[in-house]
Design an enzyme around this catalytic site. Structure first.
Site, PDB file in Angstrom:
ATOM      1  N   SER A 128       0.847  -1.202   0.000  1.00 57.47           N
ATOM      2  CA  SER A 128       0.000   0.000   0.000  1.00 57.47           C
ATOM      3  C   SER A 128       0.873   1.238   0.000  1.00 57.47           C
ATOM      4  O   SER A 128       1.947   1.253   0.614  1.00 57.47           O
ATOM      5  CB  SER A 128      -0.906   0.012   1.233  1.00 57.47           C
ATOM      6  OG  SER A 128      -1.630   1.237   1.319  1.00 57.47           O
ATOM      7  N   TYR A 141      -1.977  -0.089  10.254  1.00 58.81           N
ATOM      8  CA  TYR A 141      -2.075  -0.546   8.868  1.00 58.81           C
ATOM      9  C   TYR A 141      -0.831  -0.125   8.085  1.00 58.81           C
ATOM     10  O   TYR A 141      -0.228  -0.936   7.370  1.00 58.81           O
ATOM     11  CB  TYR A 141      -3.333   0.020   8.206  1.00 58.81           C
ATOM     12  CG  TYR A 141      -3.506  -0.425   6.776  1.00 58.81           C
ATOM     13  CD1 TYR A 141      -3.927  -1.719   6.477  1.00 58.81           C
ATOM     14  CD2 TYR A 141      -3.243   0.443   5.719  1.00 58.81           C
ATOM     15  CE1 TYR A 141      -4.081  -2.139   5.167  1.00 58.81           C
ATOM     16  CE2 TYR A 141      -3.391   0.035   4.398  1.00 58.81           C
ATOM     17  CZ  TYR A 141      -3.806  -1.258   4.133  1.00 58.81           C
ATOM     18  OH  TYR A 141      -3.941  -1.668   2.825  1.00 58.81           O
TER      19      TYR A 141
END
Length: 266
Positions: A128, A141
């Site tokens: 990501s 995250y």
């Protein structure tokens, strides 16, 4: 012979789009998810829980026994988590690390002997753009994806001599159901972060809703599969998402931090 592709987390989003695209192009595709259901897809779905080593072993054994090889692994399974670090239960943090980081590592560890025996293979890890920076209320995250990026840099060098190609592909916001599936730390009434966390939750959800079509990621993944010498890192997203990584590299830390705080209204 058609390339055999194993895709984790293929029941929705990026994984599903990639599985369908590759199947349409003639690849032999095995998609995986924790709970498989018969559908009308053109590829096989098998059960795989990336947090259970025995489940990973069973899935890989199924593919190898059926096809005799695994040419490509797309490590896509993952989950989201939001919340102030102080308010987020540590056990929930561990669950996300077990899926996004250790899960991806364990799948690679089981596939690598197969590819080493073949003297060929390609592993693509979906990370990501959030993994390149510590984002407020998404710090855990960001950490899971950043950790995977660094671990894969090492694995890539370790396995190159065996003819195995390893790379990362980092998407920006994608229009998927990750928001529904992520762990949301509750907005506690007595939390010191109550107002700003709620505001940022709404902001995150709007970004996902307006994110790019996962088919864009699928097409990029297919190009990487057919690249002789893949780059270490790929980024797929909007201009500002990718430019934010460049800015972090060139700006002083406090200046970059100020930009992020302004963006998230902190």
């Amino acid at each position: 012979m058609s390339k055999v592709v194993l895709i984790t987390g293929a029941s929705s989003g990026i994984g599903k789009s990639t599985a369908q695209l590759l199947s349409d192009k003639g690849y032999v595709v095995y998609g995986t998810s924790r709970n498989t259901k018969e559908g009308n897809q053109d590829y096989k779905m098998i059960s795989l829980d990336v947090t259970e080593v025995s489940s990973i072993q069973n899935a890989i054994r199924t593919v190898v026994e059926s096809e005799g090889k695994i040419d490509v692994l797309i490590n896509n399974a993952g989950m989201g988590i939001t919340g102030p670090i102080e308010d987020t239960p540590t056990d929930e943090m561990r669950k996300v690390f077990n899926t996004n980081f250790f899960g991806a590592i364990d799948v690679m560890k089981e596939v690598l002997p197969v590819m080493r025996k073949q003297k060929s293979g390609c592993i693509i890890n979906v990370t990501s753009i959030a993994g390149y920076m510590g984002l407020p209320y998404r710090g855990i995250y960001s950490s899971t994806k950043g950790a995977l990026e660094l671990a894969v840099e090492a694995v890539r060098m370790e396995v190159k001599e065996f003819g195995i190609k390893v790379t990362n592909i980092a998407p920006g916001d994608v229009a998927t159901n990750i928001a529904a599936g992520r762990y949301h730390t509750p907005v506690f009434d007595d939390s010191a972060y109550k107002e700003k966390y709620q505001m940022n939750l709404d902001l995150m959800d709007s970004h996902v809703d307006s994110g790019m079509d996962p088919l864009k990621m699928a097409k990029k993944i297919e190009k990487i599969i057919n690249t002789n010498n893949p780059r270490v890192h790929y980024k797929v997203g909007g201009f500002m998402e990718k430019f934010s990584i460049v800015l972090k590299r060139i700006l002083p830390d406090k200046v970059y931090e100020k930009l992020l705080m302004n963006h998230y209204k902190l």
